[in-house]
Write a protein that holds these residues in place. Sequence first.
Motif, PDB file in Angstrom:
ATOM      1  N   VAL A   4     -26.552   2.534 -42.190  1.00 58.34           N
ATOM      2  CA  VAL A   4     -27.476   1.615 -41.536  1.00 58.34           C
ATOM      3  C   VAL A   4     -27.860   0.425 -42.424  1.00 58.34           C
ATOM      4  CG1 VAL A   4     -29.643   2.703 -42.252  1.00 58.34           C
ATOM      5  CG2 VAL A   4     -29.494   1.597 -39.999  1.00 58.34           C
ATOM      6  N   LEU A  47     -29.884  -3.446 -33.645  1.00 59.07           N
ATOM      7  CA  LEU A  47     -29.660  -2.235 -34.431  1.00 59.07           C
ATOM      8  C   LEU A  47     -30.975  -1.594 -34.843  1.00 59.07           C
ATOM      9  CD1 LEU A  47     -26.746  -3.455 -36.748  1.00 59.07           C
ATOM     10  CD2 LEU A  47     -26.576  -1.984 -34.730  1.00 59.07           C
ATOM     11  N   ASN A  48     -31.959  -2.425 -35.166  1.00 61.49           N
ATOM     12  CA  ASN A  48     -33.260  -1.898 -35.579  1.00 61.49           C
ATOM     13  C   ASN A  48     -34.008  -1.249 -34.424  1.00 61.49           C
ATOM     14  OD1 ASN A  48     -32.973  -2.793 -38.243  1.00 61.49           O
ATOM     15  ND2 ASN A  48     -33.706  -4.838 -37.714  1.00 61.49           N
ATOM     16  N   VAL A 104     -29.744   7.461 -35.147  1.00 58.27           N
ATOM     17  CA  VAL A 104     -30.386   7.141 -36.425  1.00 58.27           C
ATOM     18  C   VAL A 104     -29.991   8.153 -37.498  1.00 58.27           C
ATOM     19  CG1 VAL A 104     -32.602   7.020 -37.623  1.00 58.27           C
ATOM     20  CG2 VAL A 104     -32.311   5.881 -35.412  1.00 58.27           C
ATOM     21  N   ALA A 137     -26.511   7.459 -38.747  1.00 61.02           N
ATOM     22  CA  ALA A 137     -26.397   6.215 -39.517  1.00 61.02           C
ATOM     23  C   ALA A 137     -27.137   6.273 -40.852  1.00 61.02           C
ATOM     24  CB  ALA A 137     -26.924   5.047 -38.687  1.00 61.02           C
ATOM     25  N   SER A 138     -28.092   7.206 -40.991  1.00 65.10           N
ATOM     26  CA  SER A 138     -28.963   7.215 -42.163  1.00 65.10           C
ATOM     27  C   SER A 138     -28.704   8.354 -43.136  1.00 65.10           C
ATOM     28  CB  SER A 138     -30.437   7.279 -41.723  1.00 65.10           C
ATOM     29  OG  SER A 138     -30.747   6.207 -40.859  1.00 65.10           O
TER      30      SER A 138
END
Length: 510
Positions: A133, A479-480, A495, A498-499
Motif C-alpha cells: 500500500v 486507494l485511500n 487492506v 495490501a498492508s
Amino acid sequence: METGGVSPQPSVQQPLGSGAGKAPEDDGGGGKGSVDGDATSGNPYARLVDDLRAAWLSGKTRPMEYRMAQLEALGRFLDEKKQDILDATALDMGKPPFEAEFSEILLCKNELHETLNNLSHWVKDENVDKTLVTQLDSAFIRKDPYGVVLIIAPWNYPVNLLVGPLVGAIAAGNCVIVKPSEMTKNTEKLMAEVLPSYLDKDCFAVVTGGVQETTRLLENKFDYIFYTGSPSVGRIIMTAAAQHLTPVTLELGGKNPCYVSDSCDVQNVARRVAWGRFFNAGQTCIAPDYVLCSVVMQEKLLPALRKAIDEFYGPNPQESPDFGRIVGDKQFQRVQELMRSGRVVIGGQTVEKERYIAPTVLVDLQPSDPIMQEEIFGPILPFVIVANVDEAIDFINSRERPLVVYAFSSDDKVVNQVLERTSSGGFCGNDTLMHVTLTSLPFGGIGSSGHGMYHGKFTFDTFTHHRGCLHRSMGREALNALRYPPYSPQKLGIVRAASEVKRKGACTLL
C-alpha cells in the motif's frame, strides 16, 4: 551528589570561542559560562542553555560543512595542544607520556578520523522496506540531532572521555555543554581556557566546578545527557534527567572478572593482565578487577606476574617513569584501605605524600571481603580461587553484570564458553583493554555497569534521533478510500492484503 573534589564557585568565563575518573564515590561536576543565569528561574545556567537552544533552533549546526569544520577544529586542538595535554595529565595523576598519548590523544584522533571519513554517509536518509500500500510513497529514517546535549566527563581519562563523546555530538549536529572533571584541575583548566579558541562560541560551552554547580546545571532541561562515572552518581543523573524526561547514556563501572584457565601461555597471560590492571595506575573502568583461576594456575601465574611487573617497571616501580599515581588523597586512602583484604604476595608498598601505591597482587580472598564489593580503581589485583570454568561462570553470574568480561585460554572452546554463558557490556578473549581501541565495536555497559553505547558510528547514533518518516502523495485518494468508514469485510480483506508483512520461508516444525 558526591564528588572527590572541592566545590568552587562558578568561574566567570565566556563559552567556547569561535573557530570526570570514576571510582565508586568520586564523581561530580560543574560550573562555567553564563553564571548570572535567568532572572525568572534563578538558575545560574539557564541563560547559557537558552542561548545554545536558540542557536540550535536557528539551524546553524545542521549543515554538513559546519559539522566538518568544527570536527576539524577539534582535531587541531588535539594536534596543537598535544604537549599541553601530556603536561596536564602528568601533573594531575603522574600519567606517563606513552599512556597519555595513547589513551588521551591517539584514541580520540581515531574517533575523529573515523567520523570525518564516514559522516557524509552516516547523515544520509536511510530508505526502508515498504508494504504494497505504500510502494509509491517515500519511507525513510531521517538522522536528526537531539538539540542541546550535556556531556559530563570523569577524571581518569579526562581528555578521552570528554572529547570522544563530543566528536559524536558535534557530528550529529547538536549544541553541546561539556563538563570536565574538577578532580583533574590542570586538565580542567586546559579544557576551559584553551578549547574555547577552537570551537564556535554560539553552539558549544564548557562548564567547570564541583558538586554544587553540577547540581544546578542538571536542573535545566537538556535534550540528551551523556554521563561517565560511578553507578551511585549515575542514579542521581538519571533522577535529574527524569524531571524533564531527558534520555541518557550512562557509562558506569563494575568489577570486571578475568578468568584464566589451566590451559594457556602463563607468561603471555601475566604480561597482558598486568598491563591492563596497572595501566594508568589501575584507574581504568575496564581494567581486569580480579582474577578467577584454579589453585594450580595461581601458583604458576604469581611468579609470572612478578616477572612481568619487574620487566615493566623495574625492581622499584616508584622510580619508574612509566607508572602513574592515584589522582587524589581521598582516592589514595580508599584504595589503601582496600589492601587490608586478603594477603599481599606482590607489592603492597605505599607512599602517601606521592599518592603512590605499588603494583600489588592479593590472595586468600573471600567473596565477602571489601575489595570484592566495589570497583577497585587502583593498582591492586586480587585472586579468587575456582575449581573450573563452570565455577568461574557461576561466580560471574552471581554478581552484577560488569562492563567487560575477560577470558584467557589456549582452548577457544573455553573462551567461547565464557562468552556464551555470561552477560557483560563487552568481552575480550586472551587480552585486556584492547577491545576498546576499535572504533568499529560498540562500547558500553549493561545493568549496573551502564546503558547506551558509543565509539565510532555508535557515538553518532547515540546523539542522533532516528526519525521515522513517510511522505505520501496528495493524489490516489481512491486507494485511500478503502480504509475509511463505513467499514466492510470486503474493505478489510483488501487492506489486509495490501498492508500485511508476510513471513518468508515459513515451515511447520513436527
